[in-house]
Scaffold this active site. Structure first.
Site, PDB file in Angstrom:
ATOM      1  N   CYS A 162       0.852  -1.195   0.000  1.00 37.81           N
ATOM      2  CA  CYS A 162       0.000   0.000   0.000  1.00 37.81           C
ATOM      3  C   CYS A 162       0.892   1.251   0.000  1.00 37.81           C
ATOM      4  CB  CYS A 162      -0.899  -0.026   1.234  1.00 37.81           C
ATOM      5  SG  CYS A 162      -1.774   1.516   1.546  1.00 37.81           S
ATOM      6  N   ASP A 163       0.614   2.186  -0.886  1.00 35.68           N
ATOM      7  CA  ASP A 163       1.418   3.407  -0.980  1.00 35.68           C
ATOM      8  C   ASP A 163       1.385   4.228   0.304  1.00 35.68           C
ATOM      9  OD1 ASP A 163       2.234   2.816  -3.546  1.00 35.68           O
ATOM     10  OD2 ASP A 163       0.693   4.050  -4.508  1.00 35.68           O
TER      11      ASP A 163
END
Length: 119
Positions: free
Chosen positions: A10-11
């Site tokens: 996940c960024d």
């Protein structure tokens, strides 16, 4: 102990991890997919934060739910929501940070700086 919960690719998780590392804040990372989720722990987070805050309704996983599943979440059905989040942890808003026995959702550098008294 500070623990960051989420999914490693996940960024937003990457941004939170980088911020913590840059500010020399010791933490452990718990990946929902590889480390799993404890039902009792997640039930406590639902009680602490509420279903509305904890469930990511903007994500693909939520959008792919059936109508009955969405209604269960909308109606604040704790047991059904708990089962859905255990089965599909990508629906949990990320990151979830546990610090000093409290939970914080999302990542904003200003919030973390205030929380950890860091500049």
């Amino acid at each position: 102990m500070t623990t960051l919960y989420g999914i490693k690719n996940c960024d937003t998780i990457k941004k939170a991890r980088k911020w913590l590392e840059q500010h020399n804040i010791p933490f452990t990372f718990h990946d929902y997919r590889t480390d799993g989720l404890d039902t009792a722990w997640l039930a406590e987070r639902i009680d602490e934060l509420g279903i509305e805050a904890l469930v990511n309704k903007r994500g693909t996983t939520y959008r792919q739910l059936g109508e009955a599943q969405k209604v269960a979440i909308e109606n604040q059905n704790k047991q059904e929501t708990l089962e859905l989040l255990i089965a599909m942890p990508a629906m949990i808003k990320r990151p979830l940070l546990r610090y000093q026995d409290k939970s914080y959702l999302g990542f904003k550098a200003d919030q973390y700086a205030s929380l950890f008294n860091a500049n």
